[in-house]
Design an enzyme around this catalytic site. Structure first.
Site, PDB file in Angstrom:
ATOM      1  CG  ASP A   1       4.800   0.557  -2.254  1.00  0.00           C
ATOM      2  OD1 ASP A   1       5.286  -0.565  -2.379  1.00  0.00           O
ATOM      3  OD2 ASP A   1       4.154   0.920  -1.246  1.00  0.00           O
TER       4      ASP A   1
ATOM      5  CD  GLU B   1       3.541  -3.472  -4.721  1.00  0.00           C
ATOM      6  OE1 GLU B   1       2.921  -2.544  -4.202  1.00  0.00           O
ATOM      7  OE2 GLU B   1       3.947  -4.458  -4.074  1.00  0.00           O
TER       8      GLU B   1
ATOM      9  CG  HIS C   1      10.934  -5.861  -1.723  1.00  0.00           C
ATOM     10  ND1 HIS C   1      10.459  -5.638  -3.003  1.00  0.00           N
ATOM     11  CD2 HIS C   1      10.147  -5.138  -0.911  1.00  0.00           C
ATOM     12  CE1 HIS C   1       9.448  -4.809  -2.952  1.00  0.00           C
ATOM     13  NE2 HIS C   1       9.222  -4.480  -1.700  1.00  0.00           N
ATOM     14  CG  ASP C   2       6.992  -7.150  -0.907  1.00  0.00           C
ATOM     15  OD1 ASP C   2       7.671  -6.768   0.065  1.00  0.00           O
ATOM     16  OD2 ASP C   2       6.324  -6.386  -1.627  1.00  0.00           O
TER      17      ASP C   2
ATOM     18  CG  ASP D   1       9.739   1.291  -4.337  1.00  0.00           C
ATOM     19  OD1 ASP D   1       8.519   1.406  -4.442  1.00  0.00           O
ATOM     20  OD2 ASP D   1      10.329   0.206  -4.158  1.00  0.00           O
TER      21      ASP D   1
HETATM   22  O1  TEU Z   1       3.695  -4.061  -1.157  1.00  0.00           O
HETATM   23  C1  TEU Z   1       2.293  -3.951  -1.308  1.00  0.00           C
HETATM   24  C2  TEU Z   1       1.614  -5.249  -0.961  1.00  0.00           C
HETATM   25  O2  TEU Z   1       2.063  -5.966  -0.123  1.00  0.00           O
HETATM   26  C3  TEU Z   1       0.378  -5.599  -1.647  1.00  0.00           C
HETATM   27  O3  TEU Z   1      -0.128  -4.437  -2.151  1.00  0.00           O
HETATM   28  C4  TEU Z   1       0.540  -6.576  -2.772  1.00  0.00           C
HETATM   29  O4  TEU Z   1      -0.327  -6.188  -3.797  1.00  0.00           O
HETATM   30  C5  TEU Z   1       0.139  -7.970  -2.370  1.00  0.00           C
HETATM   31  O5  TEU Z   1       1.037  -8.424  -1.380  1.00  0.00           O
HETATM   32  C6  TEU Z   1       0.181  -8.946  -3.533  1.00  0.00           C
HETATM   33  O6  TEU Z   1      -0.268 -10.187  -3.122  1.00  0.00           O
HETATM   34  C7  TEU Z   1       4.429  -2.881  -1.159  1.00  0.00           C
HETATM   35  C8  TEU Z   1       5.900  -3.146  -0.947  1.00  0.00           C
HETATM   36  O7  TEU Z   1       6.390  -3.919  -2.000  1.00  0.00           O
HETATM   37  C9  TEU Z   1       6.105  -3.775   0.398  1.00  0.00           C
HETATM   38  O8  TEU Z   1       7.452  -4.086   0.642  1.00  0.00           O
HETATM   39  C10 TEU Z   1       5.620  -2.789   1.441  1.00  0.00           C
HETATM   40  O9  TEU Z   1       5.703  -3.372   2.710  1.00  0.00           O
HETATM   41  C11 TEU Z   1       4.186  -2.349   1.169  1.00  0.00           C
HETATM   42  O10 TEU Z   1       3.978  -1.964  -0.185  1.00  0.00           O
HETATM   43  C12 TEU Z   1       3.844  -1.152   2.003  1.00  0.00           C
HETATM   44  O11 TEU Z   1       4.506  -0.033   1.513  1.00  0.00           O
END
Ligand code: TEU
Length: 587
Positions: A238, A292, A359-360, A136
């Site tokens: 990311d 991402e 993970h999100d 990442d």
């Molecule tokens: O996530 C990024 C993020 O949450 C948004 O850019 C994403 O495009 C959106 O939710 C989609 O609906 C990344 C990581 O995956 C996350 O775990 C981190 O918390 C975040 O970046 C900050 O680094």
């Protein structure tokens, strides 16, 4: 329904699987009529990427937090899954405001996770097993504890000042920008040391880097070289969509949060920055980059991943993940239409990622499938069938090979995620209906996907001998690696069959995708085709039986994969599928 496969059935499956595999499958290069999409093969298109959240995978030292040594100890298990690459969520030094997505030193390993020697051993252990490693890269922002920011906030004329976005207070309060994690949703934070505001699209401890500053880009390229020189094989960028800023920070329309990416993501400069990284760094390595996000339109996604543009290799769009966010379910017809839209949109032009979980977002079986005891195993196998038979690079998420589910958190103190906790405070401040808020969190919280890996029925699921940083799902007594290893028909063993099927059938990687039964609210079915080789994937995404008429040339007796033991699939002129049954059929 118990999902076991008898040995005779397994043997039959193996036989049909072997029969399916052309002894000398044609490569796209050999083909005379290769479709556009198959003209350029690449290892990362053929990869099966397994995402591991290191904090939750395996603790080796009893501190309740997963670590690199823990992953090293599980490499043989990872290999046994048939995956070919592992994407690790951030493992760099971090004060952990956002579980490692706030990096304070890009060239050091988080002390919770181990040392650089552990990292080197892990990478070597993966490579010995022919597993590639994807890291990442979190460079939209750093931690506020990174030395760059420590310097930057000291004075307005500090050499690191322009590494971040500052807005002098004498110009008045800057136009609002949305922050994902700030309790006031305000991405500008006032800092009294220099009487100025700094920008943070995520938490206040994640100040946004100023990519317009060439020095920042040089730093990023150096960081990338540092890890790629070690042998890392892929880079996940990311939140990169936000890296370029609308530097004048104009006032946005009132509804800009409806589509934040369209409003202030993908700003001018971004494509050039990506090209710069590609030309100056990535060209020197046999490694790939994945975004991402994918912008806000199909054209954005094409521009980002079209090989001739030299930006990124692969997009990872959120339209499907974001489609399913209602508590009362989703419309399968709409979901299928999105898969079709993205396949057709990128066919021959770019390259897609296929995922249902990370993970999100919530656990895939709880979000798209049916996680009640009766259907959990079948539906989770069904979803894995989709992941491993679609065009694009599949990303499988740790624990989903077992059918791990959401955890049933009821009170805010059970959550660890900053998004959940700050979201809770923000909702409370706004006077929102907190019962509704907690119901949504229960279903969609990121912590659902972050509970520790379920290795066994033992205390803490064999994840740690200490106190786990996040609760272990109580259902680990039934859903765990040890139990599933012993059961030939388990989700785990079915997953292994699927990875083998994909690796042995290039048609599943490169083949054209033709959707069937598009208007059915139960069936998810399609044909994959490459140079005359065809496979049919038919799934019943519902609790009621469903029938599919077989397309010309397919034979319901030639079932290569079947996720349900002893369930007949033959029907007059077609396939009869039980609840959450998934089959792969050959002509
Ligand atoms: O996530 C990024 C993020 O949450 C948004 O850019 C994403 O495009 C959106 O939710 C989609 O609906 C990344 C990581 O995956 C996350 O775990 C981190 O918390 C975040 O970046 C900050 O680094």
């Amino acid at each position: 329904m118990k999902q076991t496969l008898s040995w005779p059935l397994l043997a039959l499956l193996l036989f049909t699987l072997l029969c399916t595999c052309d002894p000398a499958p044609k490569t796209p290069e050999e083909s005379t009529a290769a479709t556009e999409a198959t003209t350029d093969r690449a290892w990362w298109k053929e990869a099966i990427i397994h995402q591991i959240y290191p904090r939750s995978y395996q603790d080796s030292d009893g501190d309740g937090v997963g670590d690199l040594r823990g992953i090293i100890n599980r490499l043989d298990y990872i290999k046994s899954l048939g995956v070919t690459a592992v994407w690790l969520n951030p493992i760099y030094a971090s004060p952990n405001d956002d579980n490692g997505y706030d990096i304070s030193d890009y060239r050091a390993i988080m002390s919770d996770f181990g040392t650089m020697a552990d990292f080197d051993e892990l990478l070597a252990g993966m490579h010995q097993r022919d597993i590639r490693m994807v890291m990442d890269l979190v460079v939209n922002h750093s931690s506020d504890e990174h030395q760059w920011f420590v310097e930057s906030r000291k004075s307005r004329d500090n050499p690191y000042r322009d590494y971040y976005h500052w807005w002098p207070a004498e110009k008045g309060k800057p136009a609002p920008r949305f922050s994902f994690f700030d309790v006031n949703s305000d991405a500008w934070r006032y800092d009294e040391t220099t009487d100025a505001y700094y920008l943070h699209y995520f938490s206040g401890k994640q100040p946004d880097l100023n990519w317009e500053n060439p020095k920042v880009r040089e730093e990023v390229k150096d960081i990338m070289r540092f890890w790629l020189d070690k042998g890392v094989d892929g880079v996940r960028m990311d939140a990169f969509q936000y890296a370029a800023k609308d530097t004048l920070f104009p006032v946005l329309p009132a509804n800009y949060t409806d589509d934040i990416i369209a409003a202030y993501g993908m700003q001018p400069g971004l494509h050039e920055y990506l090209r710069e990284i590609n030309a100056e760094v990535m060209q020197d390595y046999d490694a790939f980059t994945v975004a991402e996000g994918a912008g806000s339109t199909m054209q954005d996604a094409i521009d980002l991943s079209a090989p001739e543009r030299g930006e990124l290799d692969m997009v990872y769009h959120f339209e499907i993940a974001d489609y399913v966010k209602k508590l009362d379910g989703y419309d399968l017809v709409g979901l299928k239409a999105l898969f079709t839209k993205w396949d057709q949109g990128l066919a021959g032009k770019g390259w897609n990622s296929i995922f249902l979980a990370n993970h999100d977002i919530a656990r895939m079986v709880s979000k798209y499938g049916n996680d009640t005891p009766e259907y959990r195993a079948a539906s989770s196998k069904c979803l894995n069938t989709l992941l491993l038979t679609m065009r694009g690079t599949p990303y499988t998420y740790y624990g989903d090979e077992l059918g791990m589910t959401n955890i049933d958190f009821r009170t805010i103190d059970q959550y660890r995620d900053i998004a959940a906790r700050n979201g809770y405070t923000a909702a409370k401040n706004k006077g929102e209906d907190m019962e509704k808020f907690m119901t949504r969190l229960n279903k969609f919280s990121r912590d659902n996907a972050r509970t520790p890996m379920q290795w066994s029925a033992a205390e803490n699921a064999g994840f740690t001998t200490g106190t786990p940083w996040l609760a272990v799902n109580p259902n680990h007594v039934a859903i765990n690696v040890e139990a599933e290893e012993k059961d030939p028909g388990s989700c785990l063993n079915y997953f292994r069959w699927l990875t083998a099927l994909r690796k042995e059938n290039p048609v599943l990687v490169y083949g054209d995708y033709t959707p069937l039964a598009e208007e059915s609210g139960q069936l998810f079915a399609y044909v994959r085709e490459l140079d005359g080789t065809r496979l049919l994937v038919a799934m019943n995404w519902s609790e009621e039986p469903a029938e599919l008429a077989l397309p010309e040339g397919f034979d319901a007796a030639k079932v290569v994969m079947n996720n349900l033991e002893g369930e007949a699939v033959l029907a007059e002129g077609g396939l009869s599928l039980a609840a959450w049954q998934a089959v792969v059929v050959r002509p």
